[in-house]
Design an enzyme around this catalytic site. Structure first.
Site, PDB file in Angstrom:
ATOM      1  CG  MET A 101      74.353  57.460  23.876  1.00  0.00           C
ATOM      2  SD  MET A 101      74.157  58.187  25.495  1.00  0.00           S
ATOM      3  CE  MET A 101      74.067  56.718  26.521  1.00  0.00           C
ATOM      4  CB  CYS A 102      76.538  52.723  22.086  1.00  0.00           C
ATOM      5  SG  CYS A 102      75.202  52.182  21.045  1.00  0.00           S
TER       6      CYS A 102
END
Length: 614
Positions: free
Chosen positions: A1-2
């Site tokens: 995730m970012c």
């Protein structure tokens, strides 16, 4: 995730980082941060990218990811299927490679249609000078947009920040209705931004007309959206909702009493047809959980194993049916020597003001301790944090311990005072919930933020000790109520309009879940450098539930605790769970008692003044 960010500027105006936005993005991706500026064919047009990576799988891969031909990808997502990704591979690198081999818009749309899992992305395609962006079909990852006419710039970001003045309401969520493309050459010449819109479609049926209305309502002021002239669409990853209505309703035998019990479910499971449906749900949901608890950071074979004392997976846990089923299925797929963290949040019960003692009622002893009500029943409490979800959570823990006594189940008691709630809401949560702003968004956003932080205490060796969850993956039960008629409004609609009305209500639930819940929950949980995963919203789970007629999923002629989410309750019984299988639905804001902390006269849909940043 970012945490992903893109600023498309059509002028030479200097870009100033909003420090609050930058800090929020960095907290989402604590493992690696990088910025990159790309100029289009016209020097006055430039794209500034910033990405902050939470390392979840494969080799730690920097973002923004730029390939050898100059294409740039910022990707906030997980590929759980549809596009092959080996355990040692990074899905950002794999997706970038696949995108770079696409020669036409239809190939890009075909690739995105194939991805199974949550995603939001921005992609600069150098050939043709295009900027693509969008969210997955169910909107499980956040993406916001804003256009600033003063500097002629469009901003796309995972998370924003409130601002004062006329710009306060400028941010909006990008509708999860399709994928957008900007022709950078055209917008530079025109001096204004136009989005070319590619909608999701079921089986080739063009949804452009209905989706365009959704898009037009939320297009940033100063921008324009048009349906792509080629009529290209994405193929929906889930099958259409079964809208069939029973021709005749057979009168069912009423249950033996109005208080549902596990034996009621046992009687229903005696039917082979019902048994087969239940087992199919267990199979598809179990696979959805497996994908989400085993897609964890890759470790080389010769590297040190993770310490067994630390859990890799946590569950937002109330002891209710949704979280209990997730825990039972996670138990199947996580090695027995690894703990699972059960995150249980409680907001401090307010001590009632002393009132004049009323006249004594027969049978009521004057020294009886004060009790609190839940679902119509009194229960005694020895702690101001013994809220309904804490009580059912402890009962659920006992069931899980009976189910697998070998595993260490870390029941994390997360206690929140009014003072801490007010402080953190102003510092952080009001920005994360934004641009949503209702009383319900406040209640759920705050409850999920504290639960996901995982800081509380657990019982260890007979003592209550301070504890902070180390899990980077958090499973949440959202999606079960929306698909299986779990809310009280479903029962009201069924009473008024029968199965036809209930089907319409469920169709609306699934259509609006991206804008009502998922973007907000992704922003709130991601603030801790942790990733929200939604097994009930796995594409295969949604497709299976969509394929069933509504009366197979729920029977609202039966009492609370059985009729709503009936199929899931039967699955819980099949998995070996006990009384939790017949617990009535209790919303998080009431079970955690956060709704009791503030103004009791508010409605859930009211604008919440507490979410305004000072």
């Amino acid at each position: 995730m970012c945490g992903i960010f893109c600023l498309l500027s059509l002028s030479s105006a200097h870009f100033e980082w909003d420090k609050t936005v930058h800090e929020h993005l960095k907290r989402r991706g604590p493992n690696l941060s990088r910025d990159l500026t790309v100029r289009g064919t016209n020097p006055s047009c430039r794209c500034f990218f910033s990405a902050h990576v939470l390392h979840m799988r494969g080799i730690l891969t920097p973002q923004p990811f730029q390939d050898n031909t100059g294409n740039v990808l910022v990707w906030n997502g997980e590929i759980f299927g549809g596009v092959p990704v080996m355990p040692e591979e990074n899905d950002t690198a794999v997706l970038s490679q696949r995108l770079s081999s696409c020669d036409s818009p239809s190939e890009i749309l075909s690739l995105l249609s194939a991805v199974r899992g949550p995603w939001a992305f921005v992609y600069y395609q150098k050939a043709g000078d295009y900027l693509w962006f969008g969210r997955d079909f169910l909107g499980r990852r956040s993406l916001l947009w804003k256009f600033d006419a003063a500097v002629n710039a469009l901003t796309l970001t995972s998370v924003a920040a409130q601002s004062s003045g006329p710009d306060r309401s400028a941010w909006q969520e990008v509708p999860a209705a399709g994928v957008y493309r900007i022709d950078l050459k055209a917008v530079t010449e025109a001096g204004s931004v136009t989005f070319e819109f590619h909608p999701w479609a079921h089986g080739g049926n063009d949804l452009a007309s209905s989706c365009s209305e959704t898009i037009l309502e939320s297009v940033p002021s100063g921008c324009t959206a048009v349906t792509n002239p080629s009529g290209l669409v994405l193929t929906s990853p889930v099958c259409p909702l079964n809208t069939s209505i029973p021709k005749s309703l057979n009168e069912k035998e009423s249950l033996s009493n109005s208080h549902p019990c596990v034996k009621d479910l046992e009687q229903m499971l005696a039917s082979k047809e019902k048994n087969d449906e239940v087992n199919q749900l267990i199979d598809v949901l179990s696979e959805a959980v497996r994908r989400r608890v085993q897609s964890l950071p890759f470790r080389a074979q010769d590297g040190p194993p993770p310490p067994n004392d630390n859990a890799s997976v946590a569950i937002l846990f109330s002891g209710g049916i949704d979280s209990m089923v997730l825990a039972a299925l996670a138990d199947r797929h996580i090695p027995a020597h690894q703990p699972i963290d059960l995150l249980n949040v409680a907001f401090k019960l307010q001590v009632p003001k002393k009132q004049k003692e009323p006249a004594k009622k027969p049978g009521k002893h004057k020294n009886q301790p004060t009790g609190f009500k839940t679902d119509g029943a009194d229960y005694q409490t020895s702690s101001p944090f013994d809220v309904p979800d804490r009580i059912t959570g402890k009962a659920g823990l006992k069931e899980l311990q009976d189910l697998n006594p070998e595993r260490r189940w870390n029941f994390v008691e997360i206690d929140v005072t009014k003072e801490e709630l007010q402080t953190v809401r102003q510092e952080r949560i009001c920005h994360l919930v934004h641009p949503l702003a209702t009383v319900l968004d406040d209640s759920i956003g705050c409850a999920v933020w504290f639960a996901a932080r995982g800081t509380g205490s657990t019982m260890q060796d007979g003592d209550q000790r301070a504890f902070t969850s180390s899990a980077m993956v958090i499973l949440t039960g959202i999606g079960a109520d929306e698909q299986l008629a779990g809310y009280s409004r479903h029962r009201v609609r069924f009473t008024m309009s029968g199965h036809e009305g209930l089907v319409q209500e469920l169709a609306m639930e699934l259509a609006r879940i991206p804008s009502r819940n998922l973007g907000r929950d992704d922003r709130v949980i991601g603030d801790h450098g942790k990733e929200a995963r939604f097994p009930y919203l796995d594409e295969d789970v949604v497709s299976y539930l969509n394929s069933l007629p509504v009366w197979e999923k729920a029977d609202l002629s039966l009492p609370r605790g059985v009729g709503e989410k009936l199929l899931l309750r039967l699955a819980a019984k099949q998995l070996g769970l006990g009384q939790s299988a017949v617990l009535p639905k209790r919303a998080m804001q009431f079970g955690s008692r956060i709704a009791k902390m503030e103004d009791h006269r508010e409605k859930a849909s009211d604008k919440c003044t507490r979410l305004l940043a000072e």
